[in-house]
Design an enzyme around this catalytic site. Structure first.
Site, PDB file in Angstrom:
ATOM      1  CB  CYS A   1       0.784  40.888  40.181  1.00 54.38           C
ATOM      2  SG  CYS A   1      -0.942  40.533  40.559  1.00 54.38           S
TER       3      CYS A   1
ATOM      4  CG  HIS B   1       1.177  35.130  39.887  1.00 56.79           C
ATOM      5  ND1 HIS B   1       2.136  36.063  40.226  1.00 56.79           N
ATOM      6  CD2 HIS B   1       0.040  35.842  39.681  1.00 56.79           C
ATOM      7  CE1 HIS B   1       1.589  37.273  40.238  1.00 56.79           C
ATOM      8  NE2 HIS B   1       0.314  37.165  39.898  1.00 56.79           N
ATOM      9  CD  GLU B   2      -2.787  34.646  37.200  1.00 58.85           C
ATOM     10  OE1 GLU B   2      -3.726  35.184  37.821  1.00 58.85           O
ATOM     11  OE2 GLU B   2      -1.836  35.303  36.714  1.00 58.85           O
TER      12      GLU B   2
ATOM     13  CG  HIS C   1      -4.365  36.503  42.094  1.00 55.67           C
ATOM     14  ND1 HIS C   1      -4.208  37.717  42.720  1.00 55.67           N
ATOM     15  CD2 HIS C   1      -3.490  36.511  41.063  1.00 55.67           C
ATOM     16  CE1 HIS C   1      -3.275  38.417  42.083  1.00 55.67           C
ATOM     17  NE2 HIS C   1      -2.823  37.710  41.076  1.00 55.67           N
TER      18      HIS C   1
HETATM   19 NI    NI Z   1      -1.350  38.467  39.779  1.00 59.04          NI
END
Ligand code: NI
Length: 182
Positions: A104, A146-147, A150
């Site tokens: 990341c 993953h995104e 966030h």
């Molecule tokens: Ni990331």
């Protein structure tokens, strides 16, 4: 266009849930995405979420290079062009999870093996206001999840189920520990 500063793990903007974008077609959103694309190209990752550039909005960009495809026989894990998703959502298509290495831009230099749903369906709005909906599996599903995390203030180290599978990418690349199935 501008290269934006990327927030690092520990910064408050990475720890809170982001707000929905009111108008995905707004000029300001188009400008933000242009800057995020430039920032991602400069930093050299596959995805970036708005909170990583200090903007707490539910917006992400990502792509899947053909070198990252894990399940070549599965059409849902194919290479993807750069995708912009505003106000995205997703659902797992099965309970199956897979363990895979993630990195990341907000956690520079490190990598960890994270369980993610193997198959999902995701959706969101494009910059032209159109609805985007896709099935994804393998790396394609992983980068989306993953995104998406966030946008909820979650970084991948919080998803580790085995903290021993976490460390400096430079060291782990020398002799990667083998991964059991998720
Ligand atoms: Ni990331």
């Amino acid at each position: 266009m501008a290269i934006l500063k990327i927030a690092r793990m520990g910064h408050a903007v990475l720890r809170k849930a982001a707000d929905p974008v009111e108008d995905p077609t707004a000029t300001s959103i188009r400008g933000l995405v242009a800057d995020m694309l430039e920032t991602l190209a400069d930093a050299g990752g596959v995805g970036l979420a708005a909170p990583q550039v200090h903007i707490p909005l539910r917006l992400m960009i990502f792509f899947v290079p053909d070198t990252r495809v894990e399940l070549p026989e599965d059409p849902d894990d194919s290479a993807q062009d750069m995708t912009v998703l505003v106000n995205p959502g997703y659902e797992p298509l099965s309970e199956e999870t897979s363990l895979g290495w993630e990195a990341c831009l907000s956690v520079p230099g490190l990598t960890g093996a994270v369980p993610r749903y193997t198959r999902i369906r995701y959706w969101g709005t494009g910059l032209d206001g159109s609805r985007i909906e896709r099935r994804a599996s393998g790396f394609h599903a992983r980068v989306f999840q993953h995104e998406y995390d966030h946008l909820d203030g979650v970084l991948y180290p919080q998803r580790l189920n085995d903290p021993s599978l976490f460390g400096f990418a430079e060291e782990i690349r020398r002799d990667p520990p083998s991964l059991r199935p998720g």
